[in-house]
Design a protein around this motif. Structure first.
Motif, PDB file in Angstrom:
ATOM      1  N   VAL B   1       0.851  -1.202   0.000  1.00 12.21           N
ATOM      2  CA  VAL B   1       0.000   0.000   0.000  1.00 12.21           C
ATOM      3  C   VAL B   1       0.882   1.246   0.000  1.00 12.21           C
ATOM      4  CG1 VAL B   1      -1.690   1.299   1.331  1.00 12.21           C
ATOM      5  CG2 VAL B   1      -1.896  -1.180   1.170  1.00 12.21           C
ATOM      6  N   LEU B   2       0.592   2.143  -0.929  1.00  5.82           N
ATOM      7  CA  LEU B   2       1.414   3.346  -1.062  1.00  5.82           C
ATOM      8  C   LEU B   2       1.200   4.289   0.122  1.00  5.82           C
ATOM      9  CD1 LEU B   2       3.171   5.090  -3.232  1.00  5.82           C
ATOM     10  CD2 LEU B   2       1.047   6.363  -3.455  1.00  5.82           C
ATOM     11  N   ALA B   3       2.277   4.677   0.780  1.00  7.31           N
ATOM     12  CA  ALA B   3       2.191   5.731   1.784  1.00  7.31           C
ATOM     13  C   ALA B   3       2.500   7.052   1.094  1.00  7.31           C
ATOM     14  CB  ALA B   3       3.186   5.474   2.913  1.00  7.31           C
ATOM     15  N   LEU B   4       1.783   8.078   1.499  1.00 10.86           N
ATOM     16  CA  LEU B   4       2.014   9.379   0.865  1.00 10.86           C
ATOM     17  C   LEU B   4       3.466   9.813   1.008  1.00 10.86           C
ATOM     18  CD1 LEU B   4      -1.294  11.210   1.689  1.00 10.86           C
ATOM     19  CD2 LEU B   4      -0.181  11.181  -0.544  1.00 10.86           C
ATOM     20  N   SER B   5       4.085   9.407   2.117  1.00 10.10           N
ATOM     21  CA  SER B   5       5.473   9.819   2.347  1.00 10.10           C
ATOM     22  C   SER B   5       6.437   9.175   1.356  1.00 10.10           C
ATOM     23  CB  SER B   5       5.881   9.460   3.780  1.00 10.10           C
ATOM     24  OG  SER B   5       5.675   8.077   3.992  1.00 10.10           O
ATOM     25  N   GLN B   6       5.965   8.133   0.637  1.00 11.35           N
ATOM     26  CA  GLN B   6       6.833   7.509  -0.364  1.00 11.35           C
ATOM     27  C   GLN B   6       6.915   8.319  -1.658  1.00 11.35           C
ATOM     28  OE1 GLN B   6       4.636   3.560   0.485  1.00 11.35           O
ATOM     29  NE2 GLN B   6       6.392   2.987  -0.790  1.00 11.35           N
ATOM     30  N   LEU B   7       5.994   9.254  -1.842  1.00  7.51           N
ATOM     31  CA  LEU B   7       6.042  10.066  -3.063  1.00  7.51           C
ATOM     32  C   LEU B   7       7.334  10.869  -3.083  1.00  7.51           C
ATOM     33  CD1 LEU B   7       2.432  11.532  -3.413  1.00  7.51           C
ATOM     34  CD2 LEU B   7       3.511   9.762  -4.811  1.00  7.51           C
ATOM     35  N   GLU B   8       7.957  10.902  -4.246  1.00 13.35           N
ATOM     36  CA  GLU B   8       9.195  11.671  -4.381  1.00 13.35           C
ATOM     37  C   GLU B   8       8.917  13.151  -4.134  1.00 13.35           C
ATOM     38  OE1 GLU B   8      11.230  10.411  -7.930  1.00 13.35           O
ATOM     39  OE2 GLU B   8      12.114  12.414  -8.131  1.00 13.35           O
ATOM     40  N   ILE B   9       7.830  13.629  -4.655  1.00 14.57           N
ATOM     41  CA  ILE B   9       7.403  14.994  -4.342  1.00 14.57           C
ATOM     42  C   ILE B   9       5.929  14.968  -3.942  1.00 14.57           C
ATOM     43  CG2 ILE B   9       9.111  16.060  -5.851  1.00 14.57           C
ATOM     44  CD1 ILE B   9       7.020  16.570  -7.874  1.00 14.57           C
ATOM     45  N   PRO B  10       5.571  15.817  -2.984  1.00 17.35           N
ATOM     46  CA  PRO B  10       4.249  15.690  -2.346  1.00 17.35           C
ATOM     47  C   PRO B  10       3.144  16.380  -3.143  1.00 17.35           C
ATOM     48  CG  PRO B  10       5.488  17.437  -1.296  1.00 17.35           C
ATOM     49  CD  PRO B  10       6.389  16.870  -2.360  1.00 17.35           C
ATOM     50  N   ILE B  11       3.045  16.012  -4.408  1.00  9.94           N
ATOM     51  CA  ILE B  11       2.035  16.627  -5.269  1.00  9.94           C
ATOM     52  C   ILE B  11       1.228  15.539  -5.966  1.00  9.94           C
ATOM     53  CG2 ILE B  11       1.674  18.045  -7.331  1.00  9.94           C
ATOM     54  CD1 ILE B  11       3.895  19.839  -6.370  1.00  9.94           C
ATOM     55  N   VAL B  12      -0.085  15.688  -5.856  1.00 14.22           N
ATOM     56  CA  VAL B  12      -1.029  14.742  -6.430  1.00 14.22           C
ATOM     57  C   VAL B  12      -1.799  15.475  -7.525  1.00 14.22           C
ATOM     58  CG1 VAL B  12      -3.123  13.401  -5.924  1.00 14.22           C
ATOM     59  CG2 VAL B  12      -1.237  13.463  -4.258  1.00 14.22           C
ATOM     60  N   GLN B  13      -1.962  14.816  -8.647  1.00 17.47           N
ATOM     61  CA  GLN B  13      -2.768  15.412  -9.719  1.00 17.47           C
ATOM     62  C   GLN B  13      -4.251  15.232  -9.411  1.00 17.47           C
ATOM     63  OE1 GLN B  13      -2.733  13.286 -13.498  1.00 17.47           O
ATOM     64  NE2 GLN B  13      -4.812  14.097 -13.676  1.00 17.47           N
ATOM     65  N   ALA B  14      -5.022  16.289  -9.498  1.00 15.96           N
ATOM     66  CA  ALA B  14      -6.473  16.143  -9.376  1.00 15.96           C
ATOM     67  C   ALA B  14      -6.974  15.310 -10.549  1.00 15.96           C
ATOM     68  CB  ALA B  14      -7.144  17.512  -9.363  1.00 15.96           C
ATOM     69  N   VAL B 110     -12.458  -3.282 -13.017  1.00 16.67           N
ATOM     70  CA  VAL B 110     -11.248  -2.904 -13.762  1.00 16.67           C
ATOM     71  C   VAL B 110     -10.119  -2.539 -12.804  1.00 16.67           C
ATOM     72  CG1 VAL B 110     -10.242  -1.165 -15.314  1.00 16.67           C
ATOM     73  CG2 VAL B 110     -12.490  -2.156 -15.834  1.00 16.67           C
ATOM     74  N   VAL B 111     -10.403  -1.685 -11.825  1.00 19.44           N
ATOM     75  CA  VAL B 111      -9.301  -1.264 -10.943  1.00 19.44           C
ATOM     76  C   VAL B 111      -8.855  -2.410 -10.037  1.00 19.44           C
ATOM     77  CG1 VAL B 111      -9.780   1.213 -11.017  1.00 19.44           C
ATOM     78  CG2 VAL B 111     -10.869  -0.179  -9.258  1.00 19.44           C
ATOM     79  N   ALA B 112      -9.794  -3.274  -9.636  1.00 15.77           N
ATOM     80  CA  ALA B 112      -9.378  -4.411  -8.808  1.00 15.77           C
ATOM     81  C   ALA B 112      -8.419  -5.307  -9.585  1.00 15.77           C
ATOM     82  CB  ALA B 112     -10.603  -5.195  -8.336  1.00 15.77           C
ATOM     83  N   ALA B 113      -8.603  -5.361 -10.893  1.00 12.39           N
ATOM     84  CA  ALA B 113      -7.700  -6.170 -11.721  1.00 12.39           C
ATOM     85  C   ALA B 113      -6.388  -5.438 -11.990  1.00 12.39           C
ATOM     86  CB  ALA B 113      -8.390  -6.514 -13.045  1.00 12.39           C
ATOM     87  N   GLU B 114      -6.467  -4.138 -12.212  1.00  8.53           N
ATOM     88  CA  GLU B 114      -5.272  -3.366 -12.596  1.00  8.53           C
ATOM     89  C   GLU B 114      -4.443  -2.928 -11.395  1.00  8.53           C
ATOM     90  OE1 GLU B 114      -4.210  -3.031 -15.537  1.00  8.53           O
ATOM     91  OE2 GLU B 114      -5.933  -3.598 -16.777  1.00  8.53           O
ATOM     92  N   ARG B 115      -5.070  -2.864 -10.243  1.00 12.97           N
ATOM     93  CA  ARG B 115      -4.367  -2.570  -8.987  1.00 12.97           C
ATOM     94  C   ARG B 115      -3.533  -1.291  -9.008  1.00 12.97           C
ATOM     95  NH1 ARG B 115      -3.141  -7.946  -6.001  1.00 12.97           N
ATOM     96  NH2 ARG B 115      -4.790  -9.255  -6.813  1.00 12.97           N
ATOM     97  N   PRO B 116      -4.157  -0.159  -9.294  1.00 10.92           N
ATOM     98  CA  PRO B 116      -3.413   1.097  -9.145  1.00 10.92           C
ATOM     99  C   PRO B 116      -3.010   1.284  -7.674  1.00 10.92           C
ATOM    100  CG  PRO B 116      -5.752   1.537  -9.373  1.00 10.92           C
ATOM    101  CD  PRO B 116      -5.567   0.071  -9.642  1.00 10.92           C
ATOM    102  N   ALA B 117      -1.974   2.086  -7.445  1.00  9.34           N
ATOM    103  CA  ALA B 117      -1.517   2.302  -6.068  1.00  9.34           C
ATOM    104  C   ALA B 117      -2.610   2.930  -5.219  1.00  9.34           C
ATOM    105  CB  ALA B 117      -0.267   3.200  -6.075  1.00  9.34           C
ATOM    106  N   VAL B 118      -3.383   3.811  -5.835  1.00  6.73           N
ATOM    107  CA  VAL B 118      -4.421   4.535  -5.093  1.00  6.73           C
ATOM    108  C   VAL B 118      -5.719   4.526  -5.888  1.00  6.73           C
ATOM    109  CG1 VAL B 118      -5.125   6.771  -4.130  1.00  6.73           C
ATOM    110  CG2 VAL B 118      -2.707   6.091  -4.050  1.00  6.73           C
ATOM    111  N   VAL B 119      -6.823   4.315  -5.184  1.00 14.45           N
ATOM    112  CA  VAL B 119      -8.144   4.561  -5.763  1.00 14.45           C
ATOM    113  C   VAL B 119      -8.809   5.616  -4.891  1.00 14.45           C
ATOM    114  CG1 VAL B 119     -10.409   3.600  -6.305  1.00 14.45           C
ATOM    115  CG2 VAL B 119      -8.327   2.247  -6.717  1.00 14.45           C
ATOM    116  N   SER B 120      -9.128   6.747  -5.495  1.00  9.99           N
ATOM    117  CA  SER B 120      -9.809   7.797  -4.723  1.00  9.99           C
ATOM    118  C   SER B 120     -11.272   7.838  -5.130  1.00  9.99           C
ATOM    119  CB  SER B 120      -9.147   9.157  -4.941  1.00  9.99           C
ATOM    120  OG  SER B 120      -9.398   9.656  -6.241  1.00  9.99           O
ATOM    121  N   LEU B 121     -12.094   8.208  -4.164  1.00 12.18           N
ATOM    122  CA  LEU B 121     -13.539   8.284  -4.382  1.00 12.18           C
ATOM    123  C   LEU B 121     -13.995   9.735  -4.282  1.00 12.18           C
ATOM    124  CD1 LEU B 121     -15.432   5.644  -4.581  1.00 12.18           C
ATOM    125  CD2 LEU B 121     -13.158   5.244  -3.589  1.00 12.18           C
TER     126      LEU B 121
END
Lengths: 340, 340
Positions: B1-14, B110-121
């Motif tokens: 599970v991706l921790a936000l602190s693992q991001l190289e830079i703390p920016i998320v694309q909307a 689809v996402v359960a199969a592709e397993r992206p690091a994050v799924v946002s709702l």
């Protein structure tokens, strides 16, 4: 002329006109190293002079005085009369609606004589002669703005610094035009204003924690202005029902913008009066005078549902503690976050 | 599970559903060290799968997928019919209003199969089985919130992180209930949520400069989510008239909240359509389907006055530059301010 960088801690007390402003509150903030303010609004020039004298007996540190810029033209009497009629069901006496300038020239004379370090303006620009007179008296002149357009006008007019007030702020929207009130959140406002004017900014609106102080400093503000954060301090003149509403600390006690109490848009905890008179007109200060006795009576009987419960959006986090302690803690927390 | 602190830079694309979201944009943000997102909203499950495949061909870094939570009950048909009647004067075909769930279950598969690091709702909580399935697939599940009450519900429901969306944000209000949309400015929201839940927060709303990124990190967020800041990048699928409206960089091009386009509150640059249909009902996604062909036609003829010009409050500061460059510059500026 006071530079914001000379403040021992980068925290400015919001003026808090209409009750909470007291010399004791301003003195406590000054003594903690911030910049305390006296609100001249709604007071007579004589009361203002007496409050300044009391403040100066309590501290010899720099302080500020906030003035309401003279209001625009009188409201349409028919509009005010319609609103008055809609208030007939309220328990308590109504006042006589009248248009006035909050004794601007008389108060200007007081501050020109007393020479506070800062004179801030709310509701518009100071007339040019007033600005020149304050400058001659050695005062820094700050103007409250809610949009980048207002910021540009204030800079061109000669302001020394700007109070950038986000939509989160409790109490009145401090911008120039009640018919086109700024709706920008504080962070958006800071970015837009910093891109357009070079003046130092004091950030205002919903700042109740040291983390938020750190945030606005990181965003480029020179200081944070806090109001709601101080309303529960013993030094503030906050009324008992207002204190009780704040003390609930209820995150669901939502705030909303209303003209119901003063005829000018302001943010308060939503209560029965605010909901009942959602259609209040833009008619300031006529509506202020109309509802003032009604609010005084409600305050006296402890009825929080019929008074203006001015509060910023983060009000559930306001603490009951001495004002100096609150200000010092905010600054300490911000310093720890920013490492400076 | 991706921790936000693992991001190289703390920016998320909307996520930027409705056109601007592309695999190229998400890949550019990922490659710059941030977290790129694909918006599943309005697409078919097949389109989503194809977009994920394209994104994975462009980058092997972690990425996110945003899903619309299933909508509430259908709107009253009479309300929708009244709004349809009020649109008869608009130039262009109207669509058939219908209620649907944006193919939630199909996209979930689809996402359960592709397993992206994050799924946002967005628009609510995921059903409990959906959340469990995403967890089993190794995805972090983020929930968009606009009030502290929503934050508490999301935390109790088991979210891994929250996207705290301030009222400054462009596009749809992402909260749970369109009839009671959160009105909190981002800084107030961050303070209130941090006081109540322990989850990592992604701050969203009006963040277009490195100073604002620094501000939300100082306020306690783990990352900043930026959308409007990327709309003018060549990688974004932003339509030509939308780009042109943003390129004016006009601080007076004010944004406002409207239900005119989709039946759900969203922020866009105020234009003729938004002003003309200020009374649009809360009826999502019925109104979205009703206006979709009309907007497609207006987009095709380059008419910016009849399309949704989603933009956050700080949009005049959005630059035309490659997405990776924008993201890196925001991070560099924030780092310089915070000294970390």
């Amino acid at each position: 002329v006071l530079a914001l960088s000379q403040l021992e801690i980068p925290i400015v007390q919001a003026p808090l006109a209409g009750g909470p402003s007291t010399p004791a509150l301003a003195a406590a903030v000054c003594e903690a190293g911030g910049l305390g303010f006296l609100a001249a609004g709604y007071r007579t020039a004589g009361e203002l002079a007496a409050q300044i004298a009391e403040l100066r007996s309590r501290t010899d540190r720099p302080y500020g005085v906030n003035l309401f810029a003279p209001a625009g033209p009188p409201a349409d009497p028919a509009v005010v009369e319609r609103y008055r009629a809609s208030l007939q069901g309220e328990a308590g006496p109504l006042g006589e609606p009248r248009h006035d300038d909050d004794a601007f020239e008389e108060k200007l004379a007081v501050v020109a004589a007393e020479r506070p370090a800062v004179v801030s303006l709310t509701f518009g620009l100071p007339p040019a002669p007033a600005l020149a007179g304050l400058r001659d008296a050695g005062c820094s002149v700050w103007v409250t703005v809610t949009t980048p357009a207002e910021a540009e006008r204030a800079a061109a007019h000669g302001a020394d610094a700007l109070v950038a007030q986000g939509v989160e702020a409790g109490g009145h929207r401090g911008g120039f035009d009640d018919s086109a009130p700024g709706e920008l959140g504080l962070l958006a406002l800071l970015q837009l204003v910093l891109a357009r004017v070079e003046l130092p900014l004091v950030a205002a609106g919903g700042i109740v924690t040291g983390a938020a102080v750190a945030a606005v400093l990181a965003a480029g503000a020179s200081a944070a202005q806090v109001g709601t954060a101080l309303l529960r301090s013993p030094e503030a003149g906050t009324s008992a029902p207002h204190r009780a509403a704040l003390a609930r600390g209820d995150a669901l006690a939502e705030t909303g913008l209303t003209r119901a109490f003063s005829g000018r848009l302001a943010r308060g905890i939503v209560n029965r009066f605010q909901r009942s008179h959602a259609d209040a007109p833009s008619a300031y200060p006529e509506v202020h005078h109309l509802t003032a006795p009604l609010r005084a009576a409600a305050r006296a009987r402890g009825d929080a549902e019929a008074i203006n419960l001015w509060a910023g959006q983060a009000h559930p986090l306001a603490r009951e503690a001495p004002a100096g302690e609150i200000v010092r803690q905010l600054a300490d927390e911000a310093r720890a976050i920013l490492g400076r």
